[in-house]
Design a protein around this motif. Structure first.
Motif, PDB file in Angstrom:
ATOM      1  N   ASP A  72       0.832  -1.201   0.000  1.00 40.59           N
ATOM      2  CA  ASP A  72       0.000   0.000   0.000  1.00 40.59           C
ATOM      3  C   ASP A  72       0.868   1.254   0.000  1.00 40.59           C
ATOM      4  N   ARG A  73       1.925   1.221   0.786  1.00 44.11           N
ATOM      5  CA  ARG A  73       2.814   2.385   0.873  1.00 44.11           C
ATOM      6  C   ARG A  73       3.451   2.692  -0.472  1.00 44.11           C
ATOM      7  N   ARG A  74       3.626   1.672  -1.270  1.00 41.89           N
ATOM      8  CA  ARG A  74       4.219   1.849  -2.598  1.00 41.89           C
ATOM      9  C   ARG A  74       3.149   1.969  -3.690  1.00 41.89           C
ATOM     10  N   HIS A  75       1.901   2.204  -3.277  1.00 38.84           N
ATOM     11  CA  HIS A  75       0.773   2.458  -4.191  1.00 38.84           C
ATOM     12  C   HIS A  75       0.483   1.253  -5.095  1.00 38.84           C
ATOM     13  N   ILE A  76       0.618   0.067  -4.532  1.00 39.56           N
ATOM     14  CA  ILE A  76       0.251  -1.165  -5.235  1.00 39.56           C
ATOM     15  C   ILE A  76      -1.019  -1.707  -4.590  1.00 39.56           C
ATOM     16  N   ASN A  77      -2.091  -1.751  -5.348  1.00 35.35           N
ATOM     17  CA  ASN A  77      -3.371  -2.233  -4.829  1.00 35.35           C
ATOM     18  C   ASN A  77      -3.381  -3.760  -4.788  1.00 35.35           C
ATOM     19  N   SER A  78      -3.762  -4.307  -3.646  1.00 31.90           N
ATOM     20  CA  SER A  78      -3.785  -5.753  -3.479  1.00 31.90           C
ATOM     21  C   SER A  78      -4.858  -6.112  -2.473  1.00 31.90           C
ATOM     22  N   ALA A  79      -5.036  -7.406  -2.259  1.00 29.31           N
ATOM     23  CA  ALA A  79      -6.008  -7.891  -1.274  1.00 29.31           C
ATOM     24  C   ALA A  79      -5.415  -9.100  -0.566  1.00 29.31           C
ATOM     25  N   LEU A  80      -5.822  -9.280   0.689  1.00 26.05           N
ATOM     26  CA  LEU A  80      -5.405 -10.441   1.466  1.00 26.05           C
ATOM     27  C   LEU A  80      -6.526 -11.473   1.511  1.00 26.05           C
ATOM     28  N   SER A  81      -6.144 -12.736   1.461  1.00 30.02           N
ATOM     29  CA  SER A  81      -7.073 -13.836   1.709  1.00 30.02           C
ATOM     30  C   SER A  81      -6.491 -14.696   2.819  1.00 30.02           C
ATOM     31  N   PHE A  82      -7.357 -15.156   3.714  1.00 34.31           N
ATOM     32  CA  PHE A  82      -6.912 -15.927   4.872  1.00 34.31           C
ATOM     33  C   PHE A  82      -7.516 -17.325   4.842  1.00 34.31           C
ATOM     34  N   ARG A  83      -6.963 -18.197   5.689  1.00 33.12           N
ATOM     35  CA  ARG A  83      -7.428 -19.586   5.744  1.00 33.12           C
ATOM     36  C   ARG A  83      -8.940 -19.652   5.957  1.00 33.12           C
ATOM     37  N   GLU A  84      -9.493 -18.742   6.760  1.00 32.92           N
ATOM     38  CA  GLU A  84     -10.928 -18.784   7.037  1.00 32.92           C
ATOM     39  C   GLU A  84     -11.770 -18.481   5.800  1.00 32.92           C
ATOM     40  N   PHE A  85     -11.163 -17.894   4.756  1.00 28.80           N
ATOM     41  CA  PHE A  85     -11.891 -17.634   3.522  1.00 28.80           C
ATOM     42  C   PHE A  85     -11.982 -18.874   2.636  1.00 28.80           C
ATOM     43  N   ALA A  86     -11.078 -19.812   2.825  1.00 26.62           N
ATOM     44  CA  ALA A  86     -10.974 -20.953   1.905  1.00 26.62           C
ATOM     45  C   ALA A  86     -10.375 -22.139   2.644  1.00 26.62           C
ATOM     46  N   GLN A  87     -11.144 -22.701   3.576  1.00 31.96           N
ATOM     47  CA  GLN A  87     -10.614 -23.741   4.451  1.00 31.96           C
ATOM     48  C   GLN A  87     -10.084 -24.944   3.666  1.00 31.96           C
ATOM     49  N   TYR A  88     -10.805 -25.390   2.659  1.00 35.17           N
ATOM     50  CA  TYR A  88     -10.359 -26.551   1.894  1.00 35.17           C
ATOM     51  C   TYR A  88      -9.174 -26.196   0.999  1.00 35.17           C
TER      52      TYR A  88
END
Length: 306
Positions: free
Chosen positions: A254-270
């Motif tokens: 974010d500080r370097r102005h790169i847009n991204s998203a996080l995904s966690f284990r709880e979003f995709a357990q399998y």
């Protein structure tokens, strides 16, 4: 008065889905299991990733599910599921079929006739670049002719025809509610028109090509593991990186102005369980991005990985 069928699940009914279905869908299925005793069955994946269609077909033949539900492109991966192949099987066995197209709408051309689904859901805030809080639902003619109605219905979707009687609308409007934001609906329509003018096929091909170049570059970075698996991949790129925690890594991008998203284990357990990761970073190039921007991202990630 017509006799309408609700989607009233009962104990012993089977919902057949995949190991890559969207978190909110999985939670809804688990709620059906907890409340009504519905059994949730997950079709296995192929070794190279993506649902095993032959195994799914065998489960349909053996278990006769009330509903087959598939996410076209999951939020945790760039995997593109073979929804049209699955649709042909569902039609053969007369099984209700719903497709979650939230990540594919605007990225891939969608033909409900080709897919063969009874329902298709989508939101414009992904690759259609429309406003958050809006979405759309496709309902097939066979569902409307079959006299299905939603579990909860209000004055927008039905008419109160007598003191103890009501009649749902004959159109798909029976699945809508009275209260919604007209401004977001107009924004959704504008986003769809814009995408149609640009060309979904051309725009999607451009985005997928950029994603493929991004994956190739990430594969060369020591300490980075690209997580995409499947025969067909879209414009979502997910990867894990050694030596970083999720929030600090995203904050640095974010500080370097790169847009991204996080995904966690709880979003995709399998899916994340199979890949043995607790989190990943997702990058989703669109047609307006450039090769130079991809090169800048790769240079940044290589620097941070070191």
């Amino acid at each position: 008065m017509w006799r309408y069928r609700r989607f009233a699940f009962a104990a012993g009914d089977v919902v057949l889905t995949t190991r890559n279905d969207f978190i909110s869908n999985q939670l809804a299925f688990l709620s059906l299991h907890r409340r009504f005793g519905v059994e949730v069955v997950h079709a296995p994946d192929l070794p190279e990733g993506g649902v095993d269609v032959e195994a799914l077909a065998e489960l349909i033949r053996r278990r006769r599910p009330r509903l087959v539900a598939v996410t076209h492109i999951p939020t945790s991966s760039g995997l593109v599921q073979p929804v049209a192949e699955i649709g042909r099987i569902c039609r053969e066995y007369d099984i209700l079929y719903i497709v979650d197209a939230c990540q594919s709408a605007g990225q891939l051309p969608l033909s409900v006739e080709h897919i063969g689904c009874d329902f298709l859901t989508a939101t414009p805030r992904k690759f259609l670049r429309g406003p958050r809080g809006s979405g759309f639902l496709y309902v097939s003619d066979r569902i409307l002719a079959g006299d299905y109605e939603p579990l909860f219905i209000d004055m927008y979707g039905a008419r109160w025809t007598g003191a103890t009687q009501y009649q749902p609308l004959p159109t798909a409007a029976r699945f809508e509610d009275w209260e919604f934001s007209y401004s977001t609906v107009l924004g959704c329509a504008a986003a769809i028109r814009y995408a149609s003018e640009v060309g979904v096929e051309a725009g999607g091909r451009r985005a997928i090509d950029l994603a493929a170049g991004l994956r190739t570059g990430l594969d060369r970075v020591p300490g980075v593991r690209v997580l995409e698996r499947g025969r067909v991949l879209g414009a979502l790129v997910t990867f894990a990186i050694d030596g970083w925690q999720a929030e600090p890594f995203k904050a640095e991008l974010d500080r370097r102005h790169i847009n991204s998203a996080l995904s966690f284990r709880e979003f995709a357990q399998y899916d994340f369980g199979d890949k043995d990761v607790d989190w990943c970073l997702r990058l989703s190039p669109h047609y307006y991005n450039t090769e130079d921007e991809v090169a800048q991202i790769l240079a940044t990630i290589e620097e941070l990985a070191a």
